[in-house]
Structure formats: structure tokens, C-alpha cells
Design a protein around this motif. Structure first.
Motif, mmCIF file in Angstrom:
data_model
loop_
_atom_site.group_PDB
_atom_site.id
_atom_site.type_symbol
_atom_site.label_atom_id
_atom_site.label_comp_id
_atom_site.label_asym_id
_atom_site.label_seq_id
_atom_site.Cartn_x
_atom_site.Cartn_y
_atom_site.Cartn_z
ATOM 1 N N TYR A 11 0.826 -1.198 0.000
ATOM 2 C CA TYR A 11 0.000 0.000 0.000
ATOM 3 C C TYR A 11 0.867 1.256 0.000
ATOM 4 C CZ TYR A 11 -3.610 -3.289 1.375
ATOM 5 O OH TYR A 11 -4.474 -4.338 1.404
ATOM 6 N N SER A 12 0.330 2.328 -0.591
ATOM 7 C CA SER A 12 1.004 3.617 -0.493
ATOM 8 C C SER A 12 0.301 4.416 0.593
ATOM 9 C CB SER A 12 0.940 4.365 -1.821
ATOM 10 O OG SER A 12 -0.383 4.774 -2.083
ATOM 11 N N ILE A 13 1.005 5.313 1.222
ATOM 12 C CA ILE A 13 0.447 6.097 2.315
ATOM 13 C C ILE A 13 -0.756 6.916 1.834
ATOM 14 C CG2 ILE A 13 1.937 8.133 2.112
ATOM 15 C CD1 ILE A 13 0.949 6.348 5.378
ATOM 16 N N GLY A 14 -0.747 7.329 0.577
ATOM 17 C CA GLY A 14 -1.848 8.118 0.028
ATOM 18 C C GLY A 14 -3.151 7.351 -0.116
ATOM 19 N N HIS A 15 -3.078 6.036 -0.213
ATOM 20 C CA HIS A 15 -4.266 5.203 -0.390
ATOM 21 C C HIS A 15 -4.570 4.349 0.827
ATOM 22 C CE1 HIS A 15 -2.961 5.991 -4.576
ATOM 23 N NE2 HIS A 15 -4.252 6.264 -4.687
ATOM 24 N N LEU A 49 0.137 -2.706 7.512
ATOM 25 C CA LEU A 49 0.985 -2.310 8.643
ATOM 26 C C LEU A 49 2.426 -2.032 8.216
ATOM 27 C CD1 LEU A 49 -0.271 -4.657 11.477
ATOM 28 C CD2 LEU A 49 -0.102 -2.167 11.610
ATOM 29 N N ALA A 50 2.853 -2.629 7.127
ATOM 30 C CA ALA A 50 4.224 -2.444 6.644
ATOM 31 C C ALA A 50 4.396 -1.174 5.815
ATOM 32 C CB ALA A 50 4.640 -3.660 5.821
ATOM 33 N N THR A 51 3.338 -0.401 5.641
ATOM 34 C CA THR A 51 3.399 0.813 4.835
ATOM 35 C C THR A 51 4.282 1.856 5.514
ATOM 36 O OG1 THR A 51 1.166 0.387 4.035
ATOM 37 C CG2 THR A 51 2.023 2.618 3.732
#
Length: 72
Positions: A11-15, A49-51
Motif C-alpha cells: 500500500y502507499s500512504i496516500g491510499h 501495517l508495513a506501509t
């Protein structure tokens, strides 16, 4: 508190907020025993959680999801 580690973030922080909302909806409506297994849902939450750049409130929401999966 439950801790899991993922190999690589998906996942990206923006999404991330929309991904967390989706996970919360699916797991509250269908539970971890839906079409997919607990292992699948746990893996999705662990990836989130790894983002990098995870905010404390996002971390808390994801931890609650892991606890929900473990209890189902």
C-alpha cells in the motif's frame, strides 16, 4: 498487542486510509470467515501495517483489525 511482519509493503500512504476502510467494512460485515480465509485477511492487514509513514491512528485501526481476525 499483536505484532506481525510483512515482507514488502503493498500500500502507499496516500491510499492507506481507503484500504483500511475497505478492510474494516469487509471484516465487520462478512467477518474473517468470509469467502477468503483468516490467513488472507491477516496478510492484507499485515501488508498495510508495513506501509512506510504509517500514522499512529492508522496503526491502531490496523491492530484492531488483527485482533478482530484473531477472535473470529
Amino acid at each position: 498487542m499483536i505484532h506481525y511482519h510483512a515482507a514488502a509493503p503493498q500500500y502507499s500512504i496516500g491510499h492507506l486510509d481507503s484500504a483500511i476502510e475497505h478492510l474494516e467494512q469487509v471484516l465487520s460485515l462478512e467477518g474473517a470467515n468470509s469467502l477468503f480465509s483468516k490467513t488472507y485477511w491477516r496478510g492484507r492487514v499485515v501488508q498495510a501495517l508495513a506501509t512506510p509513514g504509517l500514522a499512529p491512528c492508522q496503526h491502531s485501526r490496523l491492530q484492531r483489525l488483527l485482533e478482530r481476525i484473531a477472535q473470529s
